[in-house]
Design a protein around this motif. Structure first.
Motif, PDB file in Angstrom:
ATOM      1  N   TYR A  25       0.736  -1.253  -0.204  1.00  0.00           N
ATOM      2  CA  TYR A  25       0.018   0.090   0.083  1.00  0.00           C
ATOM      3  C   TYR A  25       0.833   1.096   0.159  1.00  0.00           C
ATOM      4  O   TYR A  25       1.976   1.231   0.550  1.00  0.00           O
ATOM      5  N   ARG A  26       0.574   2.347  -0.643  1.00  0.00           N
ATOM      6  CA  ARG A  26       1.254   3.493  -0.749  1.00  0.00           C
ATOM      7  C   ARG A  26       1.975   4.042   0.455  1.00  0.00           C
ATOM      8  O   ARG A  26       2.828   4.781   0.839  1.00  0.00           O
ATOM      9  N   LEU A  27       1.042   3.880   1.576  1.00  0.00           N
ATOM     10  CA  LEU A  27       1.323   4.526   2.831  1.00  0.00           C
ATOM     11  C   LEU A  27       1.999   3.444   3.786  1.00  0.00           C
ATOM     12  O   LEU A  27       2.586   3.847   5.035  1.00  0.00           O
ATOM     13  N   ARG A  28       1.888   2.233   3.422  1.00  0.00           N
ATOM     14  CA  ARG A  28       2.719   1.054   4.190  1.00  0.00           C
ATOM     15  C   ARG A  28       3.036   0.120   3.243  1.00  0.00           C
ATOM     16  O   ARG A  28       2.183  -0.745   2.811  1.00  0.00           O
ATOM     17  N   ARG A  29       4.318  -0.024   2.894  1.00  0.00           N
ATOM     18  CA  ARG A  29       4.806  -0.994   2.116  1.00  0.00           C
ATOM     19  C   ARG A  29       4.839  -2.601   2.558  1.00  0.00           C
ATOM     20  O   ARG A  29       4.613  -3.245   1.909  1.00  0.00           O
ATOM     21  N   MET A  30       5.052  -2.473   3.916  1.00  0.00           N
ATOM     22  CA  MET A  30       5.417  -3.898   4.429  1.00  0.00           C
ATOM     23  C   MET A  30       4.790  -3.914   5.969  1.00  0.00           C
ATOM     24  O   MET A  30       4.785  -2.949   6.434  1.00  0.00           O
ATOM     25  N   LEU A  31       4.378  -4.997   6.496  1.00  0.00           N
ATOM     26  CA  LEU A  31       4.314  -5.128   7.757  1.00  0.00           C
ATOM     27  C   LEU A  31       5.023  -6.196   8.368  1.00  0.00           C
ATOM     28  O   LEU A  31       4.888  -7.630   8.136  1.00  0.00           O
ATOM     29  N   GLY A  32       5.948  -5.992   9.327  1.00  0.00           N
ATOM     30  CA  GLY A  32       7.222  -6.861   9.541  1.00  0.00           C
ATOM     31  C   GLY A  32       7.757  -7.377   8.241  1.00  0.00           C
ATOM     32  O   GLY A  32       7.967  -6.549   7.268  1.00  0.00           O
ATOM     33  N   GLU A 118     -11.731 -19.926  -1.686  1.00  0.00           N
ATOM     34  CA  GLU A 118     -11.362 -18.770  -1.355  1.00  0.00           C
ATOM     35  C   GLU A 118     -10.072 -18.973  -0.364  1.00  0.00           C
ATOM     36  O   GLU A 118      -9.794 -19.983   0.301  1.00  0.00           O
ATOM     37  N   MET A 119      -9.079 -17.886  -0.624  1.00  0.00           N
ATOM     38  CA  MET A 119      -7.699 -18.121  -0.260  1.00  0.00           C
ATOM     39  C   MET A 119      -7.214 -16.675   0.042  1.00  0.00           C
ATOM     40  O   MET A 119      -7.663 -15.695  -0.368  1.00  0.00           O
ATOM     41  N   ILE A 120      -6.045 -16.882   1.108  1.00  0.00           N
ATOM     42  CA  ILE A 120      -5.402 -15.586   1.230  1.00  0.00           C
ATOM     43  C   ILE A 120      -3.863 -15.876   0.731  1.00  0.00           C
ATOM     44  O   ILE A 120      -3.197 -17.056   0.898  1.00  0.00           O
ATOM     45  N   GLN A 121      -3.386 -15.035  -0.068  1.00  0.00           N
ATOM     46  CA  GLN A 121      -1.771 -15.210  -0.397  1.00  0.00           C
ATOM     47  C   GLN A 121      -1.108 -14.199   0.131  1.00  0.00           C
ATOM     48  O   GLN A 121      -1.339 -12.966   0.038  1.00  0.00           O
ATOM     49  N   THR A 122       0.019 -14.427   0.807  1.00  0.00           N
ATOM     50  CA  THR A 122       1.014 -13.467   1.320  1.00  0.00           C
ATOM     51  C   THR A 122       2.382 -13.666   0.848  1.00  0.00           C
ATOM     52  O   THR A 122       2.802 -14.853   0.397  1.00  0.00           O
ATOM     53  N   TRP A 123       3.305 -12.677   0.575  1.00  0.00           N
ATOM     54  CA  TRP A 123       4.758 -12.834   0.412  1.00  0.00           C
ATOM     55  C   TRP A 123       5.275 -12.350   1.730  1.00  0.00           C
ATOM     56  O   TRP A 123       5.119 -11.317   2.187  1.00  0.00           O
ATOM     57  N   VAL A 124       6.289 -13.215   2.017  1.00  0.00           N
ATOM     58  CA  VAL A 124       7.400 -12.711   2.850  1.00  0.00           C
ATOM     59  C   VAL A 124       8.784 -12.330   2.603  1.00  0.00           C
ATOM     60  O   VAL A 124       9.255 -13.453   1.934  1.00  0.00           O
ATOM     61  N   ALA A 125       9.278 -11.244   2.757  1.00  0.00           N
ATOM     62  CA  ALA A 125      10.448 -11.023   2.182  1.00  0.00           C
ATOM     63  C   ALA A 125      11.430 -11.521   2.991  1.00  0.00           C
ATOM     64  O   ALA A 125      11.269 -12.066   4.179  1.00  0.00           O
ATOM     65  N   LEU A 126      12.682 -11.837   2.504  1.00  0.00           N
ATOM     66  CA  LEU A 126      13.534 -12.762   2.943  1.00  0.00           C
ATOM     67  C   LEU A 126      14.771 -11.706   3.595  1.00  0.00           C
ATOM     68  O   LEU A 126      15.070 -10.578   2.852  1.00  0.00           O
ATOM     69  N   GLY A 246      13.963  -3.928   6.960  1.00  0.00           N
ATOM     70  CA  GLY A 246      14.676  -2.424   6.192  1.00  0.00           C
ATOM     71  C   GLY A 246      13.887  -2.656   4.887  1.00  0.00           C
ATOM     72  O   GLY A 246      12.964  -3.287   4.603  1.00  0.00           O
ATOM     73  N   GLU A 247      14.449  -1.638   4.129  1.00  0.00           N
ATOM     74  CA  GLU A 247      13.865  -1.478   2.889  1.00  0.00           C
ATOM     75  C   GLU A 247      14.017  -2.462   1.849  1.00  0.00           C
ATOM     76  O   GLU A 247      15.192  -3.093   1.827  1.00  0.00           O
ATOM     77  N   ARG A 248      12.917  -2.638   1.164  1.00  0.00           N
ATOM     78  CA  ARG A 248      12.869  -3.657   0.033  1.00  0.00           C
ATOM     79  C   ARG A 248      12.282  -2.950  -1.300  1.00  0.00           C
ATOM     80  O   ARG A 248      11.535  -2.174  -1.223  1.00  0.00           O
ATOM     81  N   PHE A 249      12.810  -3.546  -2.244  1.00  0.00           N
ATOM     82  CA  PHE A 249      12.241  -2.821  -3.696  1.00  0.00           C
ATOM     83  C   PHE A 249      11.447  -4.304  -4.314  1.00  0.00           C
ATOM     84  O   PHE A 249      11.610  -5.211  -4.025  1.00  0.00           O
TER      85      PHE A 249
END
Length: 308
Positions: A25-32, A118-126, A246-249
């Motif tokens: 989201y533009r105001l929140r790129r990540m949550l943890g 019905e499903m939820i998909q998430t990505w977890v950055a490494l 930290g920052e992720r692209f």
């Protein structure tokens, strides 16, 4: 007690297949470490339309994709040769590392016709140290995911540590991910000990600090405060968060701590250096037009390809 409320936005994955996109989201790129979240369904389609849902082979780097179903089933195939049907209560955890391709196929018309998918998909950055790990995949069965019940509360630990629960789902940084079902009047709160925490309302209606929130809203909690979530009706929540990385692209399906690694991934996919699934290699998603521009032009990159 809330830093932000994120309303899910509609996103089209293919012709006739729309999802609710929560992160980024533009105001929140990540949550943890969570950098992406989609909510798909419930989906109801006629059998002749099922092919419209299929997500063709596409690549990832620098992240783990996490698939969790409320209903229906999906067939996963990847470049490691894995073919796995995921059903409700299971977890598909695929770590892309330095690069993997996979597809998501909807091969059970009955569940789609019945509106069960019905499903939820998430990505977890490494973390940076794990971004170039070898790719891997693991399916976790319901009996491997601990469940806790209390008066008016049912919850399953999908991954990480929370409320004294732990499982063997392999993660790479401190996080929690929970499926929580609340009965009317139940009171609940996010686990302590994590700087970033949120709750996505998948179904129902809840109240926090006198304000009401419903389906499609992600509540981002203020660090250091412990809110109370009150279920005003039967409600389903997904609680998630953890330590920030930290920052992720992020560009399309690629995540990295380094911009140049994103560019390399683009070139690798275009040149065929990321292998297709051996049992699903007749078609694939081509690299989208690169609509990125220097900072300040306001032109967005292509939307992530999901399901994950």
């Amino acid at each position: 007690m809330l830093d932000l409320v994120i309303d899910a936005r509609p996103a089209a994955l293919s012709a006739g297949f729309n999802v609710r996109r929560i992160l980024p989201y533009r105001l929140r790129r990540m949550l943890g470490p969570f950098i992406f979240m989609d909510h798909a369904g419930p989906v109801r389609l006629a059998p002749e339309q099922v092919h419209n849902l299929d997500v063709l082979p596409h690549p990832h780097i620098g992240l783990s994709t996490v698939s969790y179903l409320f209903g229906g089933q999906v067939t996963h195939r990847d470049s490691l040769g894995v073919e796995q049907i995921i059903r409700p209560g299971e977890v598909n955890w695929m770590t892309a590392g330095r690069g993997i391709a996979h597809s998501e196929r909807f091969e059970d018309p009955a569940t789609l016709a019945g509106g069960q998918l019905e499903m939820i998909q998430t990505w977890v950055a490494l973390p940076e140290a794990a971004e170039e790990n070898a790719p891997s995949f693991r399916n976790y069965q319901p009996q491997e995911l601990p469940i806790f019940t209390d008066t008016g509360v049912w919850m399953r630990l999908i991954a990480g540590d929370a409320f004294g629960l732990h499982n063997d789902v392999r993660t790479h940084s401190p996080l929690f991910y929970l499926h929580v079902v609340l009965q009317p009047g139940a009171r609940f709160g996010p686990p302590r000990g994590y700087p970033e925490r949120g709750a996505y309302v998948a179904k129902g209606l809840v109240e926090v600090s006198g304000h009401r929130y419903g389906p499609g809203q992600l509540l981002v909690f203020t660090p250091g405060l412990d809110p109370v979530i009150v279920a005003l009706e039967a409600s389903t929540l997904m609680l998630l968060g953890g330590e920030p990385l930290g920052e992720r692209f992020i560009w399309w399906n690629f995540v990295s701590s380094r911009k140049e690694r994103i560019e390399q991934a683009k070139a690798d996919w275009q040149a065929g250096r990321i292998a297709l699934p051996p049992n699903d290699n007749a078609e694939f998603v081509p690299l989208p037009d690169d609509r990125t521009r220097p900072a300040g032009t306001g032109t967005p990159p292509p939307a992530p390809q999901a399901l994950s």
